[in-house]
Design an enzyme around this catalytic site. Sequence first.
Site, short mmCIF file in Angstrom:
data_model
loop_
_atom_site.label_atom_id
_atom_site.label_comp_id
_atom_site.label_asym_id
_atom_site.label_seq_id
_atom_site.Cartn_x
_atom_site.Cartn_y
_atom_site.Cartn_z
N THR A 192 1.07 -1.70 0.01
CA THR A 192 0.23 0.41 0.27
C THR A 192 0.69 1.49 0.03
OG1 THR A 192 -1.88 -1.00 1.37
CG2 THR A 192 -1.63 1.44 0.84
N PHE A 194 1.22 4.63 0.70
CA PHE A 194 0.13 6.54 1.83
C PHE A 194 0.85 7.56 1.23
CE2 PHE A 194 0.21 2.35 3.70
CZ PHE A 194 -1.33 2.42 5.00
#
Length: 297
Positions: A192, A194
């Site tokens: 992921t 960010f």
Amino acid sequence: MDSFAAPARPIVARMTDAARAEPERAVAFQGAPGANSHIAVMESFPAGLPLPCFSFEDAIDAVRDGRADCAMIPIENSLHGRVADIHFLLPESGLVITGEHFLPIRYALMGSGARADVRQAMSHPQALGQCRHWLKAQGIAPVAYPDTAGAAAVVAAQGDPALAALAPPGAAPLYGLTVFDNDVADADHNMTRFVVLARAAGALVGHGPWMTTFIFEVKNIPAALYKALGGFATNGVNMTKLESYQRGGSFAATEFYADIVGRPGDPAVDRALDELRFHTKSMRVLGTYPQARARPE
């Protein structure tokens, strides 16, 4: 704070009090303590004070209101694509992107009973999507919840042996749950990305490489996108991300979110952005920041 499940509230209260005492060190994130966003904050800001917020809007408001110096928000996942609503929230937030962080994602199945009793798994829709094949193979039905670690707190509160949570492994000891399965994911490359959001951009220190994120709206004419993007090709600017999104229920994909390698002030980037402005209805830079991970050419 009442939005969090009861087992999470004392932990949230302690973290909120610490952040309130030193807002200049506070980093807001969406989710309960133990969430992936919490982990990303601790990795990126080891001296920071993580501030849990129930929603993305709450995390953004914490920065705008001065209760946190910045926020760390997930924007996309390698398995499940972009995080819902972020493309709307970022432009409307009034904040700027000042950094990025990549977090490898691994989940654990955890609960309050025995593994054989589990029939459902609660987690954030992103986590459920990243583990959907594994869940199907195990005969476990997904149950959506706004947060991974928050789901673990709910499971702890309910005490239903048929209901488990998909959450980062560190959430289990926080909420008194038993880990049934570790390293749950549909692929090893689960990652992921960010972004860090702040009220104002800081000075760009160092030699890069840099990333620049911007949004734009094309004109309603034939070949509008082709003309708008031509300057990046002719000037050799690497565009690493381009996504369309709809606004206002028009079903016309005329707004776009993009990342490029480079920054304003680089001659090639300036020429490409000038050409983009000429061929679009609007364009706005959301931030320029150091690369946290090299992009392939």
